[in-house]
Design an enzyme around this catalytic site. Structure first.
Site, PDB file in Angstrom:
ATOM      1  CB  SER A 150      -0.781  -0.002   1.198  1.00  0.00           C
ATOM      2  OG  SER A 150      -1.795   1.188   1.213  1.00  0.00           O
ATOM      3  CE  LYS A 176      -4.387  -0.363  -0.276  1.00  0.00           C
ATOM      4  NZ  LYS A 176      -5.328  -0.993   1.237  1.00  0.00           N
ATOM      5  CE  LYS A 178      -4.176   3.333   2.225  1.00  0.00           C
ATOM      6  NZ  LYS A 178      -5.361   2.647   2.757  1.00  0.00           N
ATOM      7  CG  ASP A 204      -7.861   2.228   0.250  1.00  0.00           C
ATOM      8  OD1 ASP A 204      -9.135   2.532   0.316  1.00  0.00           O
ATOM      9  OD2 ASP A 204      -7.527   1.562   1.368  1.00  0.00           O
ATOM     10  CD  GLU A 229      -9.228  -1.129  -0.073  1.00  0.00           C
ATOM     11  OE1 GLU A 229      -9.245  -1.377   1.413  1.00  0.00           O
ATOM     12  OE2 GLU A 229      -8.089  -0.964  -0.508  1.00  0.00           O
ATOM     13  CG  ASP A 254     -11.240  -1.543   3.988  1.00  0.00           C
ATOM     14  OD1 ASP A 254     -11.325  -2.374   5.063  1.00  0.00           O
ATOM     15  OD2 ASP A 254     -10.096  -0.853   3.838  1.00  0.00           O
ATOM     16  CE  LYS A 278      -7.865  -2.709   6.135  1.00  0.00           C
ATOM     17  NZ  LYS A 278      -8.136  -1.408   5.936  1.00  0.00           N
ATOM     18  N   GLY A 306      -4.296  -4.590   5.384  1.00  0.00           N
ATOM     19  CA  GLY A 306      -3.343  -4.297   6.609  1.00  0.00           C
ATOM     20  C   GLY A 306      -3.538  -2.983   7.040  1.00  0.00           C
TER      21      GLY A 306
END
Length: 385
Positions: A150, A176, A178, A204, A229, A254, A278, A306
């Site tokens: 991430s 991934k 952000k 995400d 996400e 998520d 998660k 995570g």
């Protein structure tokens, strides 16, 4: 007391009597700042739960952040609810298995991250006593798992590309990014150009967008993303239904997924076609496995998210990610992604994968000398009144 059945146990599940609970607060500096749509972290304030039982000790890691900006839970609040409610209830329960913990604690509403840490510590003690690994108990089907990484919001494109290139060189199998309003199309385009068209790339949003942004988010279709996400707030399943109908990029939930029933509802409403699991967010690894099973039955792929875990939480995540429905690389990064030194033996990336610990319980050894050296608050000991 209603007992939840063990989920995939292939080894004996010896009950234990919890004699005391310790709460440890540890300050872990990050090797580089990690920025998302809800804030910037330069350190990880970790809450650890240690249960002392008649059969030995077990450890769990609470994934809550220092402040209630990702979820309503936060470290100080989790420590308080464990100290005041969860630990006393567990101590009074007598002989328990990890599968009993959820029902022992269900008089407390919510507080899933705190409950997950307690349940994991009991499970660790129980499985260490029986000589069973997390992977064996969960039902792992592979000895190692593919790893993604991430990548936080960077100060500029050059910094972002340099960071991504470094992770690619290390061997991570999925990137991934952000994103947030004002930091989405340009960075995604730049990283896609760097990686090439075949590399696994996803984004995400951490709830940073609103339904008014659907047309804007549709522009991400041009980049061949694995998924987008959690673009909208967790309570708004309907908005995700509308987005899923409007774009080609698969929508992944998520924060919205708080348990198996919610996951099934979101799938049946076509709000999501991929789910990020998660364990801390859903109340523990046993509930995480139930969500996995529900998704597997419905042919919905899952992956393991995570929360900047230390090796204590990472060990359990890697075991979870070895279940058959986890067909996408998760955020189960190596220890050095976040920490210069870990609270357990380091998890080291080999050919883009991490090995599933094979030893009893979590399969890792907690470096108690570092827990003591790096503690940010005095250790709290909870015993029977």
């Amino acid at each position: 007391m209603t007992t939840l059945a063990p989920v995939h146990s292939s080894g004996s599940a010896l009950p234990v009597v919890v004699e005391a609970v310790e709460l440890h607060r540890v300050a872990m500096p990050l090797v580089r700042p990690f920025e998302t749509s809800f804030g910037r972290q330069t350190a990880r304030e970790v809450l650890l739960v240690r249960v002392i039982t008649d059969a030995g000790d077990g450890w769990g890691e609470c994934v809550a952040m220092a402040d209630p900006v990702y979820s309503s839970e936060y470290v100080e609040g989790c420590a308080d609810v464990i100290r005041s409610y969860l630990a006393p209830a567990l101590l009074e329960a007598g002989t328990v298995r990890a599968a009993d913990v959820a029902s022992v604690l269900d008089f407390v509403i919510g507080h899933r991250m705190a409950k997950a840490a307690v349940e994991t510590a009991v499970l660790d003690a129980q499985l260490r006593a029986s000589g069973t690994s997390f992977g064996e108990y969960f039902g792992a089907v592979r000895p190692e798992v593919d790893c993604g990484v991430s990548v936080g919001i960077a100060p500029d494109l050059d910094s972002l590309l340099a960071e991504v290139a470094g992770y690619v060189e290390e061997g991570y199998r999925r990137i991934k990014l952000k994103i947030k309003p004002g930091w989405d199309l340009l960075p995604v385009a730049a990283v896609r150009a760097l990686l090439g068209p075949e590399a696994l790339l996803q984004v995400d949003a951490n709830t940073a967008y609103t339904i008014a942004d659907i047309d804007h988010l549709r522009e991400l279709d041009a980049f061949g993303l694995l998924l987008i996400e959690q673009p909208f707030v967790e309570e708004d399943i309907a908005a995700h239904v509308r987005l899923a109908r409007a774009i080609d990029t698969p929508v992944c939930l998520d924060e919205s997924i708080t348990g198996t029933r919610v996951a099934i509802d979101a799938i049946e409403r076509d709000a999501t076609s991929i789910i990020n699991i998660k364990a801390g967010r859903v109340g523990g690894y046993l509930e995480a496995i139930r969500i996995h099973d529900a998704c597997l039955e419905r042919d919905v792929p899952v992956w393991c998210g995570g929360m900047l875990e230390t090796g204590i939480g990472r060990a359990a995540n890697v075991a979870l990610a070895a279940l058959p429905g986890f067909t996408l690389p998760g955020d189960t990064s190596a220890s050095n992604r976040y920490f210069a030194e870990d609270l357990t033996e380091s998890f080291v990336l080999v050919d883009g994968r991490l090995a599933v610990p094979a030893g009893p319980g979590s399969g890792v050894t907690v470096r108690t000398e570092l827990v003591e050296e790096w503690k940010s608050r005095p250790t709290q000991l909870i015993t029977r009144a």
